[in-house]
Write an enzyme that holds these catalytic residues in place. Structure first.
Site, PDB file in Angstrom:
ATOM      1  N   ASP A  63       0.807  -1.224   0.000  1.00  0.00           N
ATOM      2  CA  ASP A  63       0.000   0.000   0.000  1.00  0.00           C
ATOM      3  C   ASP A  63       0.838   1.271   0.000  1.00  0.00           C
ATOM      4  OD1 ASP A  63       0.874  -0.486   2.620  1.00  0.00           O
ATOM      5  OD2 ASP A  63      -1.116  -1.037   3.332  1.00  0.00           O
TER       6      ASP A  63
ATOM      7  N   ASN B 167      -7.610  -2.850  14.181  1.00  0.00           N
ATOM      8  CA  ASN B 167      -9.009  -3.149  13.825  1.00  0.00           C
ATOM      9  C   ASN B 167      -9.125  -4.376  12.914  1.00  0.00           C
ATOM     10  OD1 ASN B 167      -8.019  -2.224  11.411  1.00  0.00           O
ATOM     11  ND2 ASN B 167      -9.414  -0.480  11.225  1.00  0.00           N
TER      12      ASN B 167
HETATM   13  C1  F6R Z   1       1.407  -1.611   6.133  1.00  0.00           C
HETATM   14  C2  F6R Z   1       0.055  -2.178   6.212  1.00  0.00           C
HETATM   15  C3  F6R Z   1      -0.728  -2.208   7.488  1.00  0.00           C
HETATM   16  C4  F6R Z   1       0.115  -2.454   8.733  1.00  0.00           C
HETATM   17  C5  F6R Z   1      -0.754  -2.390   9.986  1.00  0.00           C
HETATM   18  C6  F6R Z   1       0.062  -2.563  11.256  1.00  0.00           C
HETATM   19  O1  F6R Z   1       1.915  -1.726   4.822  1.00  0.00           O
HETATM   20  O2  F6R Z   1      -0.433  -2.605   5.217  1.00  0.00           O
HETATM   21  O3  F6R Z   1      -1.705  -3.207   7.392  1.00  0.00           O
HETATM   22  O4  F6R Z   1       0.739  -3.698   8.634  1.00  0.00           O
HETATM   23  O5  F6R Z   1      -1.403  -1.152  10.029  1.00  0.00           O
HETATM   24  O6  F6R Z   1       0.935  -1.471  11.399  1.00  0.00           O
HETATM   25  P1  F6R Z   1       2.105  -1.482  12.484  1.00  0.00           P
HETATM   26  O7  F6R Z   1       3.068  -2.541  12.057  1.00  0.00           O
HETATM   27  O8  F6R Z   1       2.746  -0.113  12.378  1.00  0.00           O
HETATM   28  O9  F6R Z   1       1.485  -1.756  13.791  1.00  0.00           O
END
Ligand code: F6R
Length: 243
Positions: A71, A138
């Site tokens: 993303d 979430n």
């Molecule tokens: C990042 C992504 C998100 C993160 C998720 C967890 O490319 O696609 O799904 O993996 O928001 O984020 P962190 O690792 O910062 O807790």
């Protein structure tokens, strides 16, 4: 019946990252031209550090691999300090020898065309061999937020308040976090031949529980991984505390 997810719980983040990095290393050693699906955020950083170390030690050659990230924020140019392209350059790409790396272009003038271009590129590359995922508080994977249905291809998504709050630490303030992103869809993630999801910390424990024990329901997008034939869930003890 439903295929069981492989859930593994480790004492520390370090051991969890070691398990994730090992799965990526095993893939690259057995398939030197592997197509890697990569993620941003805090979770993969330790895993990337290990891959970088093994590359510098001469154990891992990325020269024939290529990668696709999950993303990117809408509106951010690749050079923006908070873009995911920039994050990947700093945390991984500038330290290894992978030649072809792709991140959706959040600043594309035609976002719809960009989503189609991205899916076509993945297809042309032969599909993703191994996909790294983090987990949103979430239950999101990629930026596929809780919804009434599972998404299919790469799409423009609107981020929830919760996600904007969770990610404001990377920006100056909450107002600076873009409201939209381009994300690989749930269908695109499910097409990966192997999936490695990592979750750390108590803030992920509820989402982990819903992902592993709940029904397959787009209210918890990660629950779809229960249906994947090769999904490994790597957790530290805190993230597994509600299982
Ligand atoms: C990042 C992504 C998100 C993160 C998720 C967890 O490319 O696609 O799904 O993996 O928001 O984020 P962190 O690792 O910062 O807790």
């Amino acid at each position: 019946g439903m295929k069981a997810m492989h859930v593994r719980v480790y004492d520390s983040q370090r051991q969890t990252a070691l398990a994730a990095a090992s799965l990526f290393a095993a893939k690259i050693l057995s398939k030197p031209d592997a197509v890697l699906g990569l993620a941003t955020g805090s979770t993969p950083v330790d895993t990337y550090k290990l891959l970088i170390k093994w590359h510098k030690d001469g154990m891992l050659d990325f020269s024939r691999c290529r990668s696709f990230n999950l993303d990117e924020y809408v509106g951010l140019t690749p050079g923006h300090p908070c873009s995911y392209r920039r994050f990947m350059d700093e945390e991984l790409f500038s330290h290894i020898n992978m030649k072809e790396t792709s991140v959706p272009l959040g600043s594309a003038p035609d976002l719809q065309a960009e989503t189609q271009r991205y899916d076509a590129m993945i297809e042309q590359a032969g599909g993703i061999d191994i996909q790294l995922l983090g987990l949103g508080q979430n239950g999101h994977i990629g930026f596929n937020e809780p919804d009434r249905s599972f998404s299919y291809g790469t799409q423009v998504v609107t981020l929830t308040k919760n996600t904007i709050k969770a990610n404001r630490r990377f920006f100056g303030s909450e107002e600076d976090v873009p409201r939209q992103a381009i994300s690989l869809g749930i269908g695109g993630i499910m097409k990966a031949r192997q999936i490695v999801l990592i979750a750390y910390g108590v803030s992920k424990a509820q989402a982990v529980r819903e992902m592993v024990k709940g029904p397959v329901d787009p209210v918890c997008p990660a629950s779809v991984l229960q249906l994947h034939h090769d999904a490994v869930i790597l957790l530290d003890a805190q993230a597994a505390s509600l299982l």
